[in-house]
Write a protein that holds these residues in place. Structure first.
Motif, PDB file in Angstrom:
ATOM      1  N   THR A  86       0.845  -1.186   0.000  1.00  0.00           N
ATOM      2  CA  THR A  86       0.000   0.000   0.000  1.00  0.00           C
ATOM      3  C   THR A  86       0.884   1.241   0.000  1.00  0.00           C
ATOM      4  N   ALA A  87       0.468   2.268  -0.715  1.00  0.00           N
ATOM      5  CA  ALA A  87       1.218   3.525  -0.729  1.00  0.00           C
ATOM      6  C   ALA A  87       1.121   4.188   0.641  1.00  0.00           C
ATOM      7  N   LEU A  88       2.257   4.659   1.154  1.00  0.00           N
ATOM      8  CA  LEU A  88       2.247   5.397   2.411  1.00  0.00           C
ATOM      9  C   LEU A  88       1.891   6.846   2.106  1.00  0.00           C
ATOM     10  N   PRO A  89       0.779   7.338   2.656  1.00  0.00           N
ATOM     11  CA  PRO A  89       0.393   8.727   2.395  1.00  0.00           C
ATOM     12  C   PRO A  89       1.489   9.693   2.849  1.00  0.00           C
ATOM     13  N   LEU A  90       1.684  10.766   2.081  1.00  0.00           N
ATOM     14  CA  LEU A  90       2.747  11.720   2.359  1.00  0.00           C
ATOM     15  C   LEU A  90       2.631  12.317   3.758  1.00  0.00           C
ATOM     16  N   GLU A  91       1.408  12.612   4.180  1.00  0.00           N
ATOM     17  CA  GLU A  91       1.246  13.223   5.508  1.00  0.00           C
ATOM     18  C   GLU A  91       1.689  12.272   6.621  1.00  0.00           C
ATOM     19  N   VAL A  92       1.541  10.974   6.422  1.00  0.00           N
ATOM     20  CA  VAL A  92       2.030   9.996   7.406  1.00  0.00           C
ATOM     21  C   VAL A  92       3.540   9.839   7.260  1.00  0.00           C
ATOM     22  N   ALA A  93       4.021   9.785   6.029  1.00  0.00           N
ATOM     23  CA  ALA A  93       5.459   9.634   5.781  1.00  0.00           C
ATOM     24  C   ALA A  93       6.259  10.770   6.412  1.00  0.00           C
ATOM     25  N   GLN A  94       5.689  11.962   6.472  1.00  0.00           N
ATOM     26  CA  GLN A  94       6.401  13.115   7.002  1.00  0.00           C
ATOM     27  C   GLN A  94       6.280  13.263   8.510  1.00  0.00           C
ATOM     28  N   THR A  95       5.707  12.273   9.184  1.00  0.00           N
ATOM     29  CA  THR A  95       5.591  12.300  10.641  1.00  0.00           C
ATOM     30  C   THR A  95       6.978  12.221  11.269  1.00  0.00           C
ATOM     31  N   PRO A  96       7.360  13.205  12.092  1.00  0.00           N
ATOM     32  CA  PRO A  96       8.662  13.139  12.763  1.00  0.00           C
ATOM     33  C   PRO A  96       8.713  11.967  13.742  1.00  0.00           C
ATOM     34  N   VAL A  97       9.880  11.333  13.814  1.00  0.00           N
ATOM     35  CA  VAL A  97      10.075  10.226  14.754  1.00  0.00           C
ATOM     36  C   VAL A  97      11.363  10.454  15.536  1.00  0.00           C
ATOM     37  N   PRO A  98      11.396  10.056  16.815  1.00  0.00           N
ATOM     38  CA  PRO A  98      12.572  10.285  17.654  1.00  0.00           C
ATOM     39  C   PRO A  98      13.618   9.188  17.485  1.00  0.00           C
ATOM     40  N   LEU A  99      14.012   8.924  16.245  1.00  0.00           N
ATOM     41  CA  LEU A  99      14.929   7.822  15.949  1.00  0.00           C
ATOM     42  C   LEU A  99      16.125   8.302  15.142  1.00  0.00           C
ATOM     43  N   TYR A 100      17.210   7.576  15.296  1.00  0.00           N
ATOM     44  CA  TYR A 100      18.420   7.818  14.510  1.00  0.00           C
ATOM     45  C   TYR A 100      18.437   6.805  13.379  1.00  0.00           C
ATOM     46  N   VAL A 101      18.332   7.293  12.138  1.00  0.00           N
ATOM     47  CA  VAL A 101      18.293   6.430  10.967  1.00  0.00           C
ATOM     48  C   VAL A 101      19.480   6.816  10.086  1.00  0.00           C
ATOM     49  N   ASN A 102      20.507   5.992  10.127  1.00  0.00           N
ATOM     50  CA  ASN A 102      21.744   6.291   9.420  1.00  0.00           C
ATOM     51  C   ASN A 102      22.214   7.694   9.782  1.00  0.00           C
ATOM     52  N   PHE A 103      22.260   8.616   8.829  1.00  0.00           N
ATOM     53  CA  PHE A 103      22.752   9.964   9.123  1.00  0.00           C
ATOM     54  C   PHE A 103      21.653  10.935   9.545  1.00  0.00           C
ATOM     55  N   MET A 104      20.432  10.473   9.584  1.00  0.00           N
ATOM     56  CA  MET A 104      19.317  11.324  10.033  1.00  0.00           C
ATOM     57  C   MET A 104      19.185  11.220  11.537  1.00  0.00           C
ATOM     58  N   LYS A 105      18.939  12.369  12.166  1.00  0.00           N
ATOM     59  CA  LYS A 105      18.754  12.367  13.612  1.00  0.00           C
ATOM     60  C   LYS A 105      17.584  13.270  13.977  1.00  0.00           C
ATOM     61  N   PRO A 106      16.959  13.005  15.106  1.00  0.00           N
ATOM     62  CA  PRO A 106      15.855  13.862  15.536  1.00  0.00           C
ATOM     63  C   PRO A 106      16.328  15.300  15.691  1.00  0.00           C
TER      64      PRO A 106
END
Length: 193
Positions: free
Chosen positions: A155-175
């Motif tokens: 299922t396609a992830l809606p953009l508004e859900v995809a852009q939800t901030p999360v308090p996680l470290y994902v590779n070089f991305m950080k909160p």
């Protein structure tokens, strides 16, 4: 049915850390171990993904489609689609890429576009379009989406859900910059070939 942002965050927490406790340690974190184990399990689907990319090439003959799977770097399989473009001598040269990602963490996918501007062989600018897809690429993006849905039942992830901030470290991305998009698909949507 698309899982809620809260449900997706709970899934992402299994594979991405919420602190930097393991950054300078020799041993992997519990999240790293689960992520590596999941990729080992999902890696058996790589031939199916390769066959999917070949089918997609046939469905959009005016484009080149390539498998883009940089190992453990992304929690997803990815196909990059390059529309054939006329070669003009104009400067600068603009290229487009349509990227389709199938998450290994949840039965979700996304399709986005990247525009790159070159002066000679030098990349001058790169811009990611997570949504909406530019009109001239809509047909290609729709074809990628339809084929992922048909082949994998995602299922396609809606953009508004995809852009939800999360308090996680994902590779070089950080909160606070990290979003569900980064946790489920790629931390570097513009870093493609």
């Amino acid at each position: 049915m698309t899982p809620s942002a809260e449900e997706l965050l709970a899934i992402a927490r299994l594979y991405w850390g919420s602190d930097l406790a393991y950054v300078f340690r020799q041993e992997p974190s519990p999240e790293d171990l689960r992520y590596q184990a999941l990729w080992e399990e999902k890696d058996v689907e790589r031939p199916r993904w390769g066959a999917f990319v070949k089918t997609l090439r046939a469905a959009i003959p005016d484009c080149d489609a390539w498998d883009y799977a940089p190992g453990l770097a992304n929690p997803s399989f990815c196909v990059l689609v390059y529309p054939h473009q006329e070669q003009h001598m104009m400067r600068p040269r603009i290229t487009w890429t349509v990227a389709g990602y199938l998450s290994i963490l949840a039965p979700l996918y996304t399709v986005h576009c990247v525009r790159r501007v070159f002066l000679g062989k030098h990349l001058m600018e790169s811009k990611v379009f997570l949504g909406p897809v530019p009109l001239e690429l809509q047909g290609i993006a729709d074809t990628v989406a339809r084929h992922i849905e048909a082949e994998f039942g995602a299922t396609a992830l809606p953009l508004e859900v995809a852009q939800t901030p999360v308090p996680l470290y994902v590779n070089f991305m950080k909160p606070p910059e990290t979003t569900l998009f980064h946790a489920l698909f790629t931390s570097e949507p513009g870093n493609i070939l």
